[in-house]
Design a protein around this motif. Structure first.
Motif, PDB file in Angstrom:
ATOM      1  N   GLU A 118       0.835  -1.213   0.000  1.00  0.00           N
ATOM      2  CA  GLU A 118       0.000   0.000   0.000  1.00  0.00           C
ATOM      3  C   GLU A 118       0.868   1.261   0.000  1.00  0.00           C
ATOM      4  N   ASP A 119       1.982   1.206   0.739  1.00  0.00           N
ATOM      5  CA  ASP A 119       2.871   2.365   0.798  1.00  0.00           C
ATOM      6  C   ASP A 119       3.451   2.690  -0.571  1.00  0.00           C
ATOM      7  N   ALA A 121       2.264   1.767  -3.511  1.00  0.00           N
ATOM      8  CA  ALA A 121       1.201   2.196  -4.426  1.00  0.00           C
ATOM      9  C   ALA A 121       0.825   3.644  -4.159  1.00  0.00           C
ATOM     10  N   ALA A 122       0.784   4.013  -2.874  1.00  0.00           N
ATOM     11  CA  ALA A 122       0.429   5.387  -2.525  1.00  0.00           C
ATOM     12  C   ALA A 122       1.474   6.369  -3.054  1.00  0.00           C
ATOM     13  N   SER A 125       0.879   7.011  -6.706  1.00  0.00           N
ATOM     14  CA  SER A 125      -0.318   7.757  -7.098  1.00  0.00           C
ATOM     15  C   SER A 125      -0.186   9.235  -6.746  1.00  0.00           C
ATOM     16  N   SER A 126       0.875   9.604  -5.999  1.00  0.00           N
ATOM     17  CA  SER A 126       1.015  11.010  -5.582  1.00  0.00           C
ATOM     18  C   SER A 126       1.653  11.842  -6.687  1.00  0.00           C
TER      19      SER A 126
END
Ligand SMILES: [Zn+2]
Length: 126
Positions: A118-119, A121-122, A125-126
């Motif tokens: 998740e980290d 992927a986040a 997406s930023s």
């Protein structure tokens, strides 16, 4: 020993991006990408340019001293992706911010390096 000049060569060859998940240095402002041993020294890997790759901290820490992993699709022991001997696009494809493996090597590398965390992927997406 990896000289400063060799580190620069590795960084330039990789165009300043992780050779596993493609995170660019510009998107990792708080942490410098690492020069890592593709075959870890503990397994006899050398300090030659041929055995060095640029990796983000997440990929490098998860890779650790691993050479292989278990392919989640077949459960077969599989070698991790080697950025010097293999072509990235043959093994990986993006689906939005998530990476998918096109081969056993791709799937296994994504799993061991935890590339779809998740980290991570986040960050993409930023
Ligand atoms: Zn990475």
């Amino acid at each position: 020993m990896i000289s400063a000049q060799m580190r620069t060569q590795v960084r330039e060859r990789a165009q300043n991006a992780c050779e596993y998940c493609h995170l660019h240095q510009a998107d990792s402002p708080l942490a410098a990408l690492h020069v890592e041993h593709i075959i870890p020294k503990i397994h006899g890997g050398s300090d030659d340019l041929d055995n060095l790759a640029l990796a983000c901290i997440d990929c490098n820490l998860h890779k650790g001293t691993n050479l292989t992993g278990i392919d989640p699709e077949t459960n077969a022991v599989t070698e991790l992706f080697n950025p010097r001997r293999q072509v990235w696009v043959d093994h990986f494809a993006w689906h939005g911010v998530y990476l998918s493996g096109k081969t056993a090597t791709g799937r296994t590398t994504i799993r061991v390096l935890n590339i779809n965390s998740e980290d991570q992927a986040a960050l993409r997406s930023s």
